[in-house]
Structures are given as structure tokens and as C-alpha cells.
Design a protein around this motif. Sequence first.
Motif, PDB file in Angstrom:
ATOM      1  N   LEU A  97       5.088 -28.111   1.703  1.00 40.69           N
ATOM      2  CA  LEU A  97       5.557 -28.424   0.360  1.00 40.69           C
ATOM      3  C   LEU A  97       6.855 -27.699   0.049  1.00 40.69           C
ATOM      4  O   LEU A  97       7.078 -26.586   0.532  1.00 40.69           O
ATOM      5  N   PRO A  98       7.706 -28.307  -0.773  1.00 46.79           N
ATOM      6  CA  PRO A  98       8.897 -27.587  -1.228  1.00 46.79           C
ATOM      7  C   PRO A  98       8.485 -26.334  -1.987  1.00 46.79           C
ATOM      8  O   PRO A  98       7.472 -26.320  -2.682  1.00 46.79           O
ATOM      9  N   VAL A  99       9.278 -25.290  -1.842  1.00 43.27           N
ATOM     10  CA  VAL A  99       9.043 -24.018  -2.522  1.00 43.27           C
ATOM     11  C   VAL A  99      10.095 -23.899  -3.619  1.00 43.27           C
ATOM     12  O   VAL A  99      11.294 -23.963  -3.336  1.00 43.27           O
ATOM     13  N   LEU A 100       9.657 -23.730  -4.845  1.00 45.52           N
ATOM     14  CA  LEU A 100      10.546 -23.643  -5.998  1.00 45.52           C
ATOM     15  C   LEU A 100      10.532 -22.207  -6.498  1.00 45.52           C
ATOM     16  O   LEU A 100       9.487 -21.701  -6.883  1.00 45.52           O
ATOM     17  N   LEU A 101      11.691 -21.561  -6.493  1.00 48.36           N
ATOM     18  CA  LEU A 101      11.789 -20.163  -6.896  1.00 48.36           C
ATOM     19  C   LEU A 101      12.273 -20.045  -8.333  1.00 48.36           C
ATOM     20  O   LEU A 101      13.253 -20.689  -8.719  1.00 48.36           O
ATOM     21  N   LEU A 102      11.607 -19.197  -9.104  1.00 53.70           N
ATOM     22  CA  LEU A 102      11.890 -19.012 -10.524  1.00 53.70           C
ATOM     23  C   LEU A 102      12.111 -17.533 -10.825  1.00 53.70           C
ATOM     24  O   LEU A 102      11.324 -16.692 -10.390  1.00 53.70           O
ATOM     25  N   CYS A 103      13.181 -17.221 -11.547  1.00 58.59           N
ATOM     26  CA  CYS A 103      13.421 -15.847 -12.008  1.00 58.59           C
ATOM     27  C   CYS A 103      13.692 -15.890 -13.517  1.00 58.59           C
ATOM     28  O   CYS A 103      13.287 -16.822 -14.187  1.00 58.59           O
ATOM     29  N   ARG A 104      14.384 -14.911 -14.038  1.00 56.80           N
ATOM     30  CA  ARG A 104      14.663 -14.860 -15.475  1.00 56.80           C
ATOM     31  C   ARG A 104      15.669 -15.930 -15.894  1.00 56.80           C
ATOM     32  O   ARG A 104      15.470 -16.620 -16.873  1.00 56.80           O
ATOM     33  N   SER A 105      16.791 -16.049 -15.157  1.00 55.33           N
ATOM     34  CA  SER A 105      17.854 -16.962 -15.573  1.00 55.33           C
ATOM     35  C   SER A 105      18.297 -17.948 -14.494  1.00 55.33           C
ATOM     36  O   SER A 105      19.164 -18.774 -14.745  1.00 55.33           O
ATOM     37  N   ASP A 134      19.604 -18.363 -20.045  1.00 56.68           N
ATOM     38  CA  ASP A 134      20.820 -17.552 -20.089  1.00 56.68           C
ATOM     39  C   ASP A 134      20.951 -16.807 -21.416  1.00 56.68           C
ATOM     40  O   ASP A 134      20.377 -17.218 -22.428  1.00 56.68           O
ATOM     41  N   SER A 135      21.735 -15.748 -21.397  1.00 59.47           N
ATOM     42  CA  SER A 135      22.023 -14.999 -22.627  1.00 59.47           C
ATOM     43  C   SER A 135      22.975 -15.799 -23.509  1.00 59.47           C
ATOM     44  O   SER A 135      23.899 -16.446 -23.017  1.00 59.47           O
ATOM     45  N   ASP A 136      22.770 -15.700 -24.806  1.00 60.72           N
ATOM     46  CA  ASP A 136      23.695 -16.340 -25.740  1.00 60.72           C
ATOM     47  C   ASP A 136      24.779 -15.335 -26.153  1.00 60.72           C
ATOM     48  O   ASP A 136      24.875 -14.252 -25.568  1.00 60.72           O
ATOM     49  N   ASP A 137      25.565 -15.668 -27.149  1.00 62.39           N
ATOM     50  CA  ASP A 137      26.659 -14.798 -27.590  1.00 62.39           C
ATOM     51  C   ASP A 137      26.159 -13.466 -28.154  1.00 62.39           C
ATOM     52  O   ASP A 137      26.922 -12.517 -28.267  1.00 62.39           O
ATOM     53  N   HIS A 138      24.880 -13.394 -28.510  1.00 62.44           N
ATOM     54  CA  HIS A 138      24.293 -12.163 -29.055  1.00 62.44           C
ATOM     55  C   HIS A 138      23.456 -11.431 -28.008  1.00 62.44           C
ATOM     56  O   HIS A 138      22.650 -10.562 -28.352  1.00 62.44           O
ATOM     57  N   GLN A 139      23.629 -11.821 -26.724  1.00 64.17           N
ATOM     58  CA  GLN A 139      22.896 -11.217 -25.607  1.00 64.17           C
ATOM     59  C   GLN A 139      21.383 -11.401 -25.732  1.00 64.17           C
ATOM     60  O   GLN A 139      20.616 -10.535 -25.331  1.00 64.17           O
ATOM     61  N   GLN A 140      20.987 -12.536 -26.293  1.00 65.69           N
ATOM     62  CA  GLN A 140      19.572 -12.872 -26.405  1.00 65.69           C
ATOM     63  C   GLN A 140      19.279 -14.098 -25.554  1.00 65.69           C
ATOM     64  O   GLN A 140      20.127 -14.984 -25.416  1.00 65.69           O
ATOM     65  N   ARG A 141      18.085 -14.155 -25.008  1.00 64.68           N
ATOM     66  CA  ARG A 141      17.690 -15.266 -24.142  1.00 64.68           C
ATOM     67  C   ARG A 141      16.701 -16.182 -24.861  1.00 64.68           C
ATOM     68  O   ARG A 141      16.068 -15.801 -25.821  1.00 64.68           O
ATOM     69  N   GLY A 142      16.598 -17.409 -24.344  1.00 62.89           N
ATOM     70  CA  GLY A 142      15.595 -18.346 -24.840  1.00 62.89           C
ATOM     71  C   GLY A 142      16.036 -19.207 -25.998  1.00 62.89           C
ATOM     72  O   GLY A 142      15.220 -19.908 -26.584  1.00 62.89           O
TER      73      GLY A 142
END
Length: 157
Positions: A97-105, A134-142
Motif C-alpha cells: 500500500l502507498p505510505v502517506l506521511l503526515l507532520c505538523r505542516s 501553515d502559520s498565518d501572519d500572527h504565527q498561528q496554525r489551523g
Amino acid sequence: MSTSVLEEPEVLALAREAAQAAGLPFAGSLTPREAWILVQAGRAVLVDVRSAEERHFVGHVPGSLHVAWATGTALNRNPRFAKELDARVGAKSGNELPVLLLCRSGKRSALAAEAATKAGLVNVFNVQEGFEGDSDDHQQRGHFNGWRFHSLPWVQD
């Protein structure tokens, strides 16, 4: 791109083509939604490459495997990453099966996908945007991308 279970092979083929065109050193990249559809259908294995602390405190995808790309608060590179990944996914999927790697960004998982490919795992994909995005202009994610932003399944310990 809208993705259904019937389009699974096409999603992977398009990701491979885009990776080749871009000169990526791994099989390709998928969006979080594409990744989830494949995993949910049993057509791929999702591996979280974040640290154990990130998985515990930030959350993780139910059923995902864990092989840390880096560990500890200093995020020191795991020198056994490729061997550990091979051991985990081989046992789970028979290396088919394909292996899908996930991290923070999506950045560490791209590096991990490159290392896994160099170690001989050829069916490894990166999940773009990562778990938090990804981080936004205020260095916040999500706030504009990432697994959680797209309301895909996740749990927190």
C-alpha cells in the motif's frame, strides 16, 4: 479536485506525475482530503511522523501509525527513521500500500518521504498542509489549511 473512491488510482497517478514534473525526490504529495479518502478505503497507510509529544498534546488521526522523524524538545533527527518506518508499514501492508506521511505542516513529512525513498521505500507520499497547517501572519496554525482545518477526523489524548 473532488475525489471519490472510484478515482483513487487517478489521484495517486496525478500525484506521481506532479512530483516528477516538479522534480520531487519521493512519489508525490496529496491533500489531506485525498489522503483521508485513501486511508478510509483501506488503500493507503497513514503514518504520523511528528514527535510523540506533538501527537499527545495536539492530537492525531485515529488509526494512524507513528514513526517519529525527530524526537524530543530539540527535535533531534531519528537516525533509525527509515528502518522503523519499513518495519511498521511492512507489517501493516506487506509493503504494497502507498505510505502517506503526515507532520505538523507538511515540511518534515516531505523530508521524511525523501529519506524513506532514498532508503528504498518507493511508494511514499507526503500529506500537504500537515495536521495543523501553515502559520498565518500572527504565527498561528489551523486558520486556513491543514488536516484539522478541513474537519477531518482526529482525536486528542
